[in-house]
Design an enzyme around this catalytic site. Structure first.
Site, PDB file in Angstrom:
ATOM      1  N   HIS A   1      53.573  18.033 -74.637  1.00 42.87           N
ATOM      2  CA  HIS A   1      54.545  19.124 -74.526  1.00 42.87           C
ATOM      3  C   HIS A   1      55.754  18.933 -75.427  1.00 42.87           C
ATOM      4  O   HIS A   1      56.250  19.875 -76.029  1.00 42.87           O
ATOM      5  CB  HIS A   1      55.019  19.264 -73.067  1.00 42.87           C
ATOM      6  CG  HIS A   1      54.009  19.917 -72.176  1.00 42.87           C
ATOM      7  ND1 HIS A   1      52.749  19.393 -71.963  1.00 42.87           N
ATOM      8  CD2 HIS A   1      54.057  21.066 -71.464  1.00 42.87           C
ATOM      9  CE1 HIS A   1      52.075  20.182 -71.157  1.00 42.87           C
ATOM     10  NE2 HIS A   1      52.849  21.209 -70.836  1.00 42.87           N
TER      11      HIS A   1
ATOM     12  N   ARG B   1      48.066  16.761 -78.609  1.00 41.27           N
ATOM     13  CA  ARG B   1      48.624  17.622 -77.573  1.00 41.27           C
ATOM     14  C   ARG B   1      49.618  16.879 -76.684  1.00 41.27           C
ATOM     15  O   ARG B   1      49.259  15.911 -76.003  1.00 41.27           O
ATOM     16  CB  ARG B   1      47.487  18.203 -76.721  1.00 41.27           C
ATOM     17  CG  ARG B   1      47.943  19.314 -75.805  1.00 41.27           C
ATOM     18  CD  ARG B   1      46.781  19.909 -75.027  1.00 41.27           C
ATOM     19  NE  ARG B   1      47.228  21.044 -74.234  1.00 41.27           N
ATOM     20  CZ  ARG B   1      47.963  20.922 -73.122  1.00 41.27           C
ATOM     21  NH1 ARG B   1      48.283  19.729 -72.664  1.00 41.27           N
ATOM     22  NH2 ARG B   1      48.356  21.997 -72.457  1.00 41.27           N
TER      23      ARG B   1
ATOM     24  N   LYS C   1      60.651  36.802 -80.269  1.00 40.57           N
ATOM     25  CA  LYS C   1      59.329  37.381 -80.535  1.00 40.57           C
ATOM     26  C   LYS C   1      58.302  36.243 -80.536  1.00 40.57           C
ATOM     27  O   LYS C   1      57.803  35.802 -81.572  1.00 40.57           O
ATOM     28  CB  LYS C   1      59.333  38.175 -81.848  1.00 40.57           C
ATOM     29  CG  LYS C   1      58.293  39.264 -81.858  1.00 40.57           C
ATOM     30  CD  LYS C   1      58.621  40.318 -82.884  1.00 40.57           C
ATOM     31  CE  LYS C   1      57.481  41.257 -83.185  1.00 40.57           C
ATOM     32  NZ  LYS C   1      56.892  41.938 -82.041  1.00 40.57           N
TER      33      LYS C   1
ATOM     34  N   LEU D   1      62.964  42.943 -76.272  1.00 40.00           N
ATOM     35  CA  LEU D   1      62.935  42.645 -77.696  1.00 40.00           C
ATOM     36  C   LEU D   1      63.866  43.625 -78.422  1.00 40.00           C
ATOM     37  O   LEU D   1      63.806  44.826 -78.163  1.00 40.00           O
ATOM     38  CB  LEU D   1      61.510  42.809 -78.233  1.00 40.00           C
ATOM     39  CG  LEU D   1      61.381  42.331 -79.683  1.00 40.00           C
ATOM     40  CD1 LEU D   1      61.238  40.817 -79.727  1.00 40.00           C
ATOM     41  CD2 LEU D   1      60.213  42.996 -80.381  1.00 40.00           C
TER      42      LEU D   1
ATOM     43  N   TYR E   1      56.381  35.310 -84.159  1.00 40.15           N
ATOM     44  CA  TYR E   1      55.706  36.197 -85.106  1.00 40.15           C
ATOM     45  C   TYR E   1      56.548  37.407 -85.445  1.00 40.15           C
ATOM     46  O   TYR E   1      57.576  37.648 -84.815  1.00 40.15           O
ATOM     47  CB  TYR E   1      54.345  36.628 -84.557  1.00 40.15           C
ATOM     48  CG  TYR E   1      54.401  37.693 -83.469  1.00 40.15           C
ATOM     49  CD1 TYR E   1      54.798  37.390 -82.173  1.00 40.15           C
ATOM     50  CD2 TYR E   1      54.065  39.011 -83.761  1.00 40.15           C
ATOM     51  CE1 TYR E   1      54.841  38.366 -81.189  1.00 40.15           C
ATOM     52  CE2 TYR E   1      54.108  39.997 -82.771  1.00 40.15           C
ATOM     53  CZ  TYR E   1      54.500  39.665 -81.493  1.00 40.15           C
ATOM     54  OH  TYR E   1      54.548  40.634 -80.530  1.00 40.15           O
TER      55      TYR E   1
ATOM     56  N   GLU F   1      61.123  47.630 -71.073  1.00 38.25           N
ATOM     57  CA  GLU F   1      60.524  48.084 -72.334  1.00 38.25           C
ATOM     58  C   GLU F   1      59.020  48.199 -72.108  1.00 38.25           C
ATOM     59  O   GLU F   1      58.515  47.869 -71.029  1.00 38.25           O
ATOM     60  CB  GLU F   1      60.821  47.087 -73.465  1.00 38.25           C
ATOM     61  CG  GLU F   1      60.241  45.700 -73.203  1.00 38.25           C
ATOM     62  CD  GLU F   1      60.577  44.683 -74.289  1.00 38.25           C
ATOM     63  OE1 GLU F   1      60.786  45.068 -75.455  1.00 38.25           O
ATOM     64  OE2 GLU F   1      60.619  43.483 -73.966  1.00 38.25           O
TER      65      GLU F   1
ATOM     66  N   ARG G   1      65.090  39.005 -87.890  1.00 38.58           N
ATOM     67  CA  ARG G   1      64.638  38.757 -86.510  1.00 38.58           C
ATOM     68  C   ARG G   1      63.728  37.531 -86.456  1.00 38.58           C
ATOM     69  O   ARG G   1      63.771  36.754 -85.506  1.00 38.58           O
ATOM     70  CB  ARG G   1      63.936  40.000 -85.952  1.00 38.58           C
ATOM     71  CG  ARG G   1      63.628  39.882 -84.465  1.00 38.58           C
ATOM     72  CD  ARG G   1      63.140  41.176 -83.869  1.00 38.58           C
ATOM     73  NE  ARG G   1      61.875  41.590 -84.451  1.00 38.58           N
ATOM     74  CZ  ARG G   1      61.260  42.748 -84.183  1.00 38.58           C
ATOM     75  NH1 ARG G   1      61.824  43.618 -83.346  1.00 38.58           N
ATOM     76  NH2 ARG G   1      60.119  43.057 -84.750  1.00 38.58           N
TER      77      ARG G   1
END
Ligand code: PMP
Length: 280
Positions: free
Chosen positions: A102, A100, A147, A203, A33, A179, A52
């Site tokens: 992996h 579903r 992110k 990040l 995101y 952070e 990014r």
């Protein structure tokens, strides 16, 4: 004014936006995101956020479907439709909906979502008086530079801090400051501005980059280097940076007062310089 969503090519009111329960974002947190903001109707640091986003996508094996100019058109349209002068533009891309399993699905189409919501600025007294932070062990994985939408450790840490009356949690790994749960950390130590270096453990914040550029322009002594918890507790000044917090002074760490308990000189100057770049 309306909250807007864009879901796989279509705009709609946010309340009508839907994705499948089989979406891998929902099932596995298999996605990335960005959170971008506008000031007075203008999108702030758009190119940096898109860059990014691409880096995060590449790191998890997704190739972004839209060109930069297409992204810009989508975000501008979302912003215009919402009509909020100060808005949060949230982009989320997941590996899409699939049974579903992996391993990566062969056929799934990525889910691309944008939402626009009003940005409520932080109360001015927080900014003027500074905030308290709480240190917490860094239980996150080894690729915090991506992110990723997997934010469970960040959420748990933030909640722990808030329950203790602190504004932000600061992650400590091996005795060193990493952070915040949703921010980068800077400290003024021995007259020098210091922030932990980029790498897989943090990040690469866009506000962090701006603050470094501002400090360099003002010829402030600035170092990107490790900061121990002891150094943080003894710092003259501390501040957090992030898209929504901007530059936020910290006046208490784990109950210990930083400096004289008020936002420091360097922090206040950097804040003023920052305000001049935000079209306000
Ligand atoms: N670190 C983390 C963990 C974050 O979630 C954020 C907010 N996105 C930041 C740092 C600050 O990054 P930016 O300045 O790009 O908002």
């Amino acid at each position: 004014m309306p909250n807007i969503a864009f879901v796989n090519g279509r705009f709609m009111p946010l309340a009508q936006a839907r994705v499948s329960v089989e979406d891998r974002g929902f099932q596995f947190g298999d996605g990335i995101y960005e959170l971008i903001r506008t000031y007075a109707g203008r999108i702030f640091h758009l190119d940096d956020h898109l860059q990014r986003l691409e880096q995060s996508a590449a790191a998890i094996g997704l190739s972004i479907v839209y060109s930069k100019s297409h992204w810009k058109a989508i975000l501008e349209e979302a912003r215009t439709r919402s009509r909020y002068p100060d808005a949060k533009l949230y982009i989320q891309i997941t590996r899409g909906a699939a049974p579903r399993d992996h391993s990566f699905p062969k056929k799934a189409r990525m889910s691309v979502i944008v939402t626009v919501r009003k940005l409520t600025p932080l109360p001015t007294d927080l900014r003027e008086k500074g905030v308290a932070v709480m240190t917490v062990p860094d239980l996150r994985w080894g690729r915090c530079d991506i992110k990723s939408i997997n934010l469970l450790p960040n959420i748990m840490a933030r909640q722990k801090a808030r329950s203790a009356g602190a504004f932000e949690a600061v992650f400590i790994r091996d005795g060193r400051v990493m952070e915040g749960a949703g921010s980068n950390v800077f400290a003024v130590i021995g007259g020098r501005i210091i922030t932990p270096p980029k790498g897989p453990a943090i990040l690469p914040g866009i506000t962090r980059d701006q603050v470094i550029a501002q400090a360099r322009e003002s010829r402030d002594p600035l170092l990107e280097k490790g900061v121990s918890l002891e150094e943080l507790l003894a710092a003259e000044e501390i501040f957090l940076t992030g898209t929504t917090v901007e530059i936020l002074p910290v006046v208490q760490v784990d109950g210990k007062t930083i400096g004289d308990g008020r936002p420091g000189q360097t922090t206040r100057r950097l804040c003023r310089q920052f305000q001049q770049t935000t079209y306000r």
